[in-house]
Write a protein that holds these residues in place. Structure first.
Motif, PDB file in Angstrom:
ATOM      1  N   THR A  85      63.699 -47.241  26.846  1.00  0.00           N
ATOM      2  CA  THR A  85      64.819 -46.747  26.035  1.00  0.00           C
ATOM      3  C   THR A  85      64.336 -45.934  24.848  1.00  0.00           C
ATOM      4  OG1 THR A  85      66.139 -48.673  26.646  1.00  0.00           O
ATOM      5  CG2 THR A  85      66.859 -47.435  24.703  1.00  0.00           C
ATOM      6  N   TYR A  86      63.192 -46.286  24.306  1.00  0.00           N
ATOM      7  CA  TYR A  86      62.717 -45.660  23.071  1.00  0.00           C
ATOM      8  C   TYR A  86      61.570 -44.677  23.276  1.00  0.00           C
ATOM      9  CZ  TYR A  86      65.363 -49.729  21.628  1.00  0.00           C
ATOM     10  OH  TYR A  86      66.347 -50.662  21.498  1.00  0.00           O
ATOM     11  N   ARG A  87      60.870 -44.784  24.372  1.00  0.00           N
ATOM     12  CA  ARG A  87      59.778 -43.856  24.641  1.00  0.00           C
ATOM     13  C   ARG A  87      60.322 -42.447  24.870  1.00  0.00           C
ATOM     14  NH1 ARG A  87      54.743 -45.864  26.131  1.00  0.00           N
ATOM     15  NH2 ARG A  87      54.378 -44.015  27.419  1.00  0.00           N
ATOM     16  N   ASN A  88      59.623 -41.448  24.335  1.00  0.00           N
ATOM     17  CA  ASN A  88      59.977 -40.030  24.545  1.00  0.00           C
ATOM     18  C   ASN A  88      61.394 -39.697  24.082  1.00  0.00           C
ATOM     19  OD1 ASN A  88      57.444 -39.674  26.047  1.00  0.00           O
ATOM     20  ND2 ASN A  88      58.497 -40.791  27.684  1.00  0.00           N
ATOM     21  N   ALA A  89      61.915 -40.419  23.097  1.00  0.00           N
ATOM     22  CA  ALA A  89      63.346 -40.321  22.764  1.00  0.00           C
ATOM     23  C   ALA A  89      63.644 -39.657  21.429  1.00  0.00           C
ATOM     24  CB  ALA A  89      63.970 -41.710  22.785  1.00  0.00           C
ATOM     25  N   TYR A  90      62.646 -39.449  20.573  1.00  0.00           N
ATOM     26  CA  TYR A  90      62.957 -39.122  19.177  1.00  0.00           C
ATOM     27  C   TYR A  90      62.418 -37.757  18.728  1.00  0.00           C
ATOM     28  CZ  TYR A  90      64.546 -43.878  18.890  1.00  0.00           C
ATOM     29  OH  TYR A  90      65.242 -45.037  19.113  1.00  0.00           O
ATOM     30  N   ASP A  91      63.267 -37.082  17.952  1.00  0.00           N
ATOM     31  CA  ASP A  91      62.848 -35.834  17.313  1.00  0.00           C
ATOM     32  C   ASP A  91      61.894 -36.097  16.158  1.00  0.00           C
ATOM     33  OD1 ASP A  91      64.734 -33.921  18.732  1.00  0.00           O
ATOM     34  OD2 ASP A  91      66.171 -35.346  17.873  1.00  0.00           O
ATOM     35  N   TRP A  92      62.099 -37.229  15.495  1.00  0.00           N
ATOM     36  CA  TRP A  92      61.280 -37.574  14.332  1.00  0.00           C
ATOM     37  C   TRP A  92      60.927 -39.057  14.346  1.00  0.00           C
ATOM     38  CZ3 TRP A  92      59.624 -33.557  11.555  1.00  0.00           C
ATOM     39  CH2 TRP A  92      60.385 -32.370  11.589  1.00  0.00           C
ATOM     40  N   VAL A  93      59.648 -39.327  14.152  1.00  0.00           N
ATOM     41  CA  VAL A  93      59.183 -40.689  13.871  1.00  0.00           C
ATOM     42  C   VAL A  93      58.696 -40.692  12.437  1.00  0.00           C
ATOM     43  CG1 VAL A  93      57.453 -42.441  14.390  1.00  0.00           C
ATOM     44  CG2 VAL A  93      58.521 -41.158  16.254  1.00  0.00           C
ATOM     45  N   MET A  94      59.185 -41.617  11.640  1.00  0.00           N
ATOM     46  CA  MET A  94      58.799 -41.710  10.238  1.00  0.00           C
ATOM     47  C   MET A  94      58.077 -43.027   9.970  1.00  0.00           C
ATOM     48  SD  MET A  94      59.927 -38.965   8.692  1.00  0.00           S
ATOM     49  CE  MET A  94      61.077 -37.615   8.980  1.00  0.00           C
ATOM     50  N   ARG A 136      52.391 -38.105  -3.397  1.00  0.00           N
ATOM     51  CA  ARG A 136      52.764 -38.222  -1.985  1.00  0.00           C
ATOM     52  C   ARG A 136      52.243 -37.051  -1.145  1.00  0.00           C
ATOM     53  NH1 ARG A 136      53.596 -42.292   0.461  1.00  0.00           N
ATOM     54  NH2 ARG A 136      55.451 -43.040  -0.633  1.00  0.00           N
ATOM     55  N   SER A 137      51.683 -37.383   0.000  1.00  0.00           N
ATOM     56  CA  SER A 137      51.334 -36.406   1.024  1.00  0.00           C
ATOM     57  C   SER A 137      52.076 -36.757   2.307  1.00  0.00           C
ATOM     58  CB  SER A 137      49.830 -36.397   1.295  1.00  0.00           C
ATOM     59  OG  SER A 137      49.106 -35.919   0.192  1.00  0.00           O
ATOM     60  N   TYR A 138      52.340 -35.730   3.113  1.00  0.00           N
ATOM     61  CA  TYR A 138      52.990 -35.916   4.401  1.00  0.00           C
ATOM     62  C   TYR A 138      52.069 -35.378   5.481  1.00  0.00           C
ATOM     63  CZ  TYR A 138      56.840 -36.130   1.116  1.00  0.00           C
ATOM     64  OH  TYR A 138      57.623 -36.434   0.042  1.00  0.00           O
ATOM     65  N   ILE A 139      51.681 -36.241   6.401  1.00  0.00           N
ATOM     66  CA  ILE A 139      50.855 -35.841   7.521  1.00  0.00           C
ATOM     67  C   ILE A 139      51.770 -35.694   8.730  1.00  0.00           C
ATOM     68  CG2 ILE A 139      48.893 -36.415   8.988  1.00  0.00           C
ATOM     69  CD1 ILE A 139      47.838 -38.165   6.685  1.00  0.00           C
ATOM     70  N   ILE A 140      51.823 -34.494   9.297  1.00  0.00           N
ATOM     71  CA  ILE A 140      52.712 -34.193  10.407  1.00  0.00           C
ATOM     72  C   ILE A 140      51.895 -34.099  11.685  1.00  0.00           C
ATOM     73  CG2 ILE A 140      54.428 -32.575  11.310  1.00  0.00           C
ATOM     74  CD1 ILE A 140      54.991 -31.760   8.398  1.00  0.00           C
ATOM     75  N   ILE A 141      52.302 -34.900  12.673  1.00  0.00           N
ATOM     76  CA  ILE A 141      51.515 -35.070  13.891  1.00  0.00           C
ATOM     77  C   ILE A 141      52.396 -34.817  15.115  1.00  0.00           C
ATOM     78  CG2 ILE A 141      50.137 -36.735  15.225  1.00  0.00           C
ATOM     79  CD1 ILE A 141      49.774 -38.226  12.462  1.00  0.00           C
ATOM     80  N   ARG A 142      51.825 -34.193  16.127  1.00  0.00           N
ATOM     81  CA  ARG A 142      52.537 -34.003  17.399  1.00  0.00           C
ATOM     82  C   ARG A 142      51.662 -34.466  18.545  1.00  0.00           C
ATOM     83  NH1 ARG A 142      50.885 -29.460  20.378  1.00  0.00           N
ATOM     84  NH2 ARG A 142      49.577 -27.984  19.236  1.00  0.00           N
ATOM     85  N   ARG A 143      52.270 -34.610  19.692  1.00  0.00           N
ATOM     86  CA  ARG A 143      51.534 -34.899  20.925  1.00  0.00           C
ATOM     87  C   ARG A 143      51.076 -33.611  21.562  1.00  0.00           C
ATOM     88  NH1 ARG A 143      55.851 -38.706  23.850  1.00  0.00           N
ATOM     89  NH2 ARG A 143      54.516 -38.409  25.669  1.00  0.00           N
ATOM     90  N   LEU A 144      49.837 -33.551  21.999  1.00  0.00           N
ATOM     91  CA  LEU A 144      49.338 -32.355  22.674  1.00  0.00           C
ATOM     92  C   LEU A 144      50.127 -32.122  23.951  1.00  0.00           C
ATOM     93  CD1 LEU A 144      45.509 -32.877  22.215  1.00  0.00           C
ATOM     94  CD2 LEU A 144      46.971 -31.264  21.008  1.00  0.00           C
ATOM     95  N   GLY A 145      50.449 -30.840  24.155  1.00  0.00           N
ATOM     96  CA  GLY A 145      51.267 -30.505  25.312  1.00  0.00           C
ATOM     97  C   GLY A 145      52.740 -30.510  25.005  1.00  0.00           C
ATOM     98  N   ASN A 146      53.116 -31.023  23.814  1.00  0.00           N
ATOM     99  CA  ASN A 146      54.526 -31.035  23.404  1.00  0.00           C
ATOM    100  C   ASN A 146      54.739 -30.014  22.297  1.00  0.00           C
ATOM    101  OD1 ASN A 146      54.845 -33.108  25.132  1.00  0.00           O
ATOM    102  ND2 ASN A 146      55.323 -34.656  23.623  1.00  0.00           N
ATOM    103  N   LEU A 206      56.814 -42.485  21.135  1.00  0.00           N
ATOM    104  CA  LEU A 206      58.244 -42.417  20.840  1.00  0.00           C
ATOM    105  C   LEU A 206      58.767 -40.988  20.750  1.00  0.00           C
ATOM    106  CD1 LEU A 206      58.277 -45.161  18.063  1.00  0.00           C
ATOM    107  CD2 LEU A 206      59.081 -45.436  20.410  1.00  0.00           C
ATOM    108  N   LEU A 207      57.869 -40.019  20.618  1.00  0.00           N
ATOM    109  CA  LEU A 207      58.280 -38.631  20.399  1.00  0.00           C
ATOM    110  C   LEU A 207      58.786 -37.975  21.675  1.00  0.00           C
ATOM    111  CD1 LEU A 207      55.318 -37.388  18.169  1.00  0.00           C
ATOM    112  CD2 LEU A 207      57.654 -37.893  17.415  1.00  0.00           C
ATOM    113  N   ASN A 208      59.831 -37.148  21.523  1.00  0.00           N
ATOM    114  CA  ASN A 208      60.260 -36.318  22.643  1.00  0.00           C
ATOM    115  C   ASN A 208      59.387 -35.064  22.715  1.00  0.00           C
ATOM    116  OD1 ASN A 208      61.285 -34.440  20.782  1.00  0.00           O
ATOM    117  ND2 ASN A 208      63.374 -35.244  20.920  1.00  0.00           N
ATOM    118  N   GLU A 209      59.740 -34.138  23.577  1.00  0.00           N
ATOM    119  CA  GLU A 209      58.867 -32.993  23.847  1.00  0.00           C
ATOM    120  C   GLU A 209      58.582 -32.130  22.631  1.00  0.00           C
ATOM    121  OE1 GLU A 209      60.406 -30.756  27.078  1.00  0.00           O
ATOM    122  OE2 GLU A 209      59.887 -32.260  28.590  1.00  0.00           O
ATOM    123  N   THR A 210      59.523 -32.031  21.725  1.00  0.00           N
ATOM    124  CA  THR A 210      59.326 -31.205  20.525  1.00  0.00           C
ATOM    125  C   THR A 210      59.251 -32.043  19.257  1.00  0.00           C
ATOM    126  OG1 THR A 210      61.722 -30.869  20.314  1.00  0.00           O
ATOM    127  CG2 THR A 210      60.490 -29.222  21.567  1.00  0.00           C
TER     128      THR A 210
END
Length: 222
Positions: A138-147, A210-220, A164-168
């Motif tokens: 239900t939660y895998r690959n479902a979210y635009d943002w994980v915080m 505060r710093s924000y580290i922004i991470i994505r999945r490779l291929g997404n 948890l991240l979706n393709e983008t």
């Protein structure tokens, strides 16, 4: 009324104007946070001005670097007393929000708060460990943002945030300004789980440290 005016002024000064309804919701949030904090350990930050800066403003200041849009699906891992997820939901009312918190006492607070804020139908509170969510279809690959805005390291968080991240989708880790060592220590975990640090931004609000580290999945994404 002093808190009301301080809140409005601080948010205006930093370019995050609030509607009257948003002000009322954040005032209520502060009242309930401090009331519940007498009985359960929600936060060590108690002074009004610190709540405004270190909880409320800190939660939304990520919007300087991330475009979180209406209807985006956002999950806040280890949300504690609701930061940053609930504040972002107040500021962007139409996002779909999932709050993940393993402490049952904090979950009780979150459910009460969500009810008081009138968000019952649009916020899901999961009394669960993040590792379990990451293994649930239900939660895998479902979210635009994980915080994440808590003390766990990037290296330890990778295995349950990236799935948890979706393709983008993007994972935003709220960190203090000293991130070099933590980033270095996360390299092998990111590689193992096909993750990549896309950007690192420092908040323009020096007081927040505060710093924000922004991470994505490779291929997404792009």
């Amino acid at each position: 009324m002093l808190f009301h005016h301080q809140l409005e002024q601080v948010f205006d000064n930093y370019g995050y104007p609030l509607t009257q309804n948003q002000i009322e919701q954040l005032v209520l949030y502060s009242v309930e946070l401090q009331r519940w904090n007498h009985h359960i350990n929600l936060t060590t930050i108690n002074e009004d001005v610190d709540v405004i800066y270190k909880h409320f403003l800190d939660s939304v200041s990520v919007l300087e670097h991330c475009i979180i849009e209406e209807e985006h699906n956002l999950i806040d891992i280890g949300t504690g007393a609701g930061f940053p997820g609930v504040v972002l939901k107040i500021y962007i009312p139409n996002i779909r929000l999932t709050l993940v918190e393993a402490s049952h006492k904090k979950v009780a607070f979150l459910k009460y708060l969500i009810s008081q804020l009138g968000m019952d139908s649009s916020v899901q509170v999961l009394p669960e460990r993040a590792e379990i969510c990451a293994e649930t279809d239900t939660y895998r690959n479902a979210y635009d943002w994980v915080m994440t805005r808590y003390v766990a390291s990037l290296a330890k968080s990778v295995k349950y945030c990236l799935p948890l991240l979706n393709e983008t989708g993007r994972w935003v880790a709220y960190k203090s300004n000293e991130t070099d060592v933590e980033i270095q220590e996360s390299e092998s975990a990111l590689k193992e789980h096909s993750g990549k640090i896309e950007d690192i931004h420092d908040s323009r609000i020096a007081l927040l440290n505060r710093s924000y580290i922004i991470i994505r999945r490779l291929g997404n994404g792009i």
